[in-house]
Enzyme design. Sequence first.
Site, short mmCIF file in Angstrom:
data_model
loop_
_atom_site.label_atom_id
_atom_site.label_comp_id
_atom_site.label_asym_id
_atom_site.label_seq_id
_atom_site.Cartn_x
_atom_site.Cartn_y
_atom_site.Cartn_z
N ASP A 284 0.80 -1.23 0.00
CA ASP A 284 0.00 0.00 0.00
C ASP A 284 0.84 1.29 0.00
OD1 ASP A 284 1.01 -0.28 2.54
OD2 ASP A 284 -0.90 -0.24 3.59
N HIS A 285 2.06 1.21 0.53
CA HIS A 285 2.80 2.46 0.74
C HIS A 285 3.56 2.97 -0.49
CE1 HIS A 285 1.81 2.23 4.91
NE2 HIS A 285 2.62 3.21 5.23
N ASP B 37 3.56 -0.77 11.40
CA ASP B 37 3.06 0.52 10.91
C ASP B 37 2.39 1.22 12.08
OD1 ASP B 37 2.36 2.04 8.20
OD2 ASP B 37 0.76 2.31 9.67
N ARG C 71 -2.53 12.34 9.91
CA ARG C 71 -1.27 13.02 10.22
C ARG C 71 -1.10 14.25 9.34
NH1 ARG C 71 3.27 8.59 11.77
NH2 ARG C 71 2.16 8.47 13.73
N SER D 246 12.26 6.84 16.39
CA SER D 246 11.50 5.68 15.91
C SER D 246 12.36 4.42 16.01
CB SER D 246 11.01 5.92 14.49
OG SER D 246 12.07 5.76 13.60
N ARG E 76 13.71 2.06 14.52
CA ARG E 76 14.19 1.59 13.23
C ARG E 76 15.29 0.53 13.41
NH1 ARG E 76 15.14 7.07 10.67
NH2 ARG E 76 12.90 7.14 10.89
FE1 SF4 Z 1 -1.10 4.61 4.75
FE2 SF4 Z 1 -0.12 5.25 7.11
FE3 SF4 Z 1 -1.50 7.04 5.69
FE4 SF4 Z 1 -2.73 5.03 6.76
S1 SF4 Z 1 -1.67 6.66 7.85
S2 SF4 Z 1 -3.02 5.76 4.68
S3 SF4 Z 1 -1.23 3.38 6.58
S4 SF4 Z 1 0.48 6.12 5.18
#
Ligand code: SF4
Length: 754
Positions: free
Chosen positions: A100-101, A165, A447, A642, A644
């Site tokens: 997805d990313h 994630d 975010r 983070s 990592r």
């Molecule tokens: Fe993708 Fe993270 Fe945005 Fe959700 S918050 S759509 S998992 S990048």
Amino acid sequence: LTKKVEMTPWEKGHFINYQKMNENLNIVRQRLNRPLTYAEKILYSHLDDPHGQDIERGKSYLKLRPDRVACQDATAQMAILQFMSAGMPSVATPTTVHCDHLIEAQIGGEKDLERAQSINKEVYDFLSTSCAKYNIGFWKPGSGIIHQIVLENYAFPGGLMIGTDSHTPNAGGLGMVAVGVGGADAVDVMANLPWEVKAPKIIGVKLTGEMSGWTAPKDIILKVAGILTVKGGTGAIIEYHGPGTNGLSCTGMGTICNMGAEIGATTSLFPFNDRMYDYLNATKRKDIGDFARSYAAELHEDEGAEYDELIEINLSELEPHINGPFTPDLATPISQFKDAVKANKWPEELKVGLIGSCTNSSYEDMSRAASIAEDAMQHGLKAKSMFTVTPGSEQIRATIERDGQLKTLEDFGGMVLANACGPCIGQWDRRDVKKGEPNSIISSYNRNFTGRNDANPATHAFVTSPDLVVAMTLAGSLNFNPLTDTLKDKDGNDFLLKAPTGEGLPANGYDPGRDTYQAPPEDRASVSVAVSPTSDRLQILEPFDAWNGKDQMDMPILIKAQGKTTTDHISMAGPWLKYRGHLDNISNNMLIGAINEANGEANKVKNQTTGETDAVPATARDYKKKGIKWVVIGDWNYGEGSSREHAALEPRHLGGMAVIVRSFARIHETNLKKQGMLPLTFAEPADYDKIKPDDKVDLMCTELAVGKPMTMRVHPADGSKAFDIKLDHTYNEPQVEWFKNGSALNTMAKNAGQ
Ligand code: SF4
């Protein structure tokens, strides 16, 4: 509770074990003898050792056995590469990978997906073959966003999962404790080690009353973010409860839990209720819903359960909110938003509205958004700003296509993007404004840090419900309050938008759409994992060498780092993310952000064998080539940030022996141990000052034993007399084996082979 119910329709033989959970819980109950919160019940019922485990909220480290692991495509690469190096034939815990990313939004769903498939081909090929080989469910590009797929197919009440994630907590909408972790933790659980986490504090959020009109579930978390701020949830689980929870849709609860990541919470969750049952039923998991009902007594908090902090929100009084710009905790109720725009001189014109993402792309969200668009179009109006729609999954996309919402949103002016992260993670080829040009955008995402969506630091990004995104997009301005302000229809008459409406679940069931899932094949032994030896993005990991059993003499200090050294300084993100799956290539960013005490500069150190000044990674490579081990000296809280795993893998790969600091951030310290590096701390923090960047050191590795300090002999560069320094460590018995065998994975491989 003895019934056997499978965890997901996609896998055979992985059962929900309420019976075992109940037994564990009873053991812990007898020990603690107090009412428990729901989150505690889930955690303690997944303890590795319910009899012996120390349990104190905010203090003890819990060893847990999660039910599932989920990885997204960017983080899955290194996690799987590491897992492979353990030499196990399949994952020990049910795991899925989600593409997805890596899909960039440019001109619309279909074309963007095709483009991503070609650009990322080698990554997708690697993930698809390695998943097939190691018994991992693989969700292909186009299937949707990890958290949406997990909610639709894998989450279940009372379960515990980890995901690589930060928005993994989305599954709290189905009553699960779901935590975002670093790759190293995921590898442990895939390889059958327990997962360790500090026993979280529990913040209770009591919901009373009932929402109506323009207020949406998103407004609950926008409000909570305003109260707790971006740090307020750190080390805590946010547990929603109270009568108000019963009026929320399951996907709405998912939205709230999802965005709990923005306040730093370990996770968020809701107690099991009828809305979750309905959602399980609608997503073809009625058997799980029925099973959960039989265990329902333990799927909510005990009466009298105590929270470390309690917040109360009356939903009947909750206003719609808009949070931002630049931070998700700057919460402004819609009634005050216009004034805030003016007072802060935020750009009034709204350039782009974006709905969807893993946070807000449910059937309910899309239906409500479409109801507003429909209302507007009946008055002859369409979106004034640019408008994008990101379905969270192929199932959502196909269902809203069948039921008409998609067409409505397109007619309104929407561009439908791929079922993927897209602009939410900066995968957005935005062309309507120039870099540096101040402008406003509003999304239903979670975010909104500076530059996150479009890499333009001057973009003012706001987050809100999809309802308000559509309304503002229609007005083309931030100076619009749909609750009170009228618009002009095509004939110039004033009208007020109707409050949004929409079903929580599709009356005709979900349409699964295209088949985008790849199940592991029966015959996995014959699958070979596709990694091209010439790839610059992927590289098979060779197991690290075991310790040679000797003290390590005469080592140079690669860098004596001064002040803050975060995992970002040790392994920078940004353009380097491309190389997450290629340890050698990504190691070219090792410590390039750390400040050298010798000159106050970053990425400039003296090569002690040549006397030349060079970049940190190049110097480390030169030492490695010459067979010289090296150490890093660091300051307080080394490795914060983070979690990592690259920050621990890279120094190990480039020949590091030890990292010696005043103190460590705990996760990084553990990550170093896992990779066979020695994380050591000065017994006397002031000893940090006694060492100069050009000194040499001997490390008495043979002294390594639980609870005993280790000696380091320092040979000053100025020729003065050598002296000894005591170093502490936090190794326990099994971890000493990690060091001796070269890494935690080597140890697992060794034990598996016995
Ligand atoms: Fe993708 Fe993270 Fe945005 Fe959700 S918050 S759509 S998992 S990048």
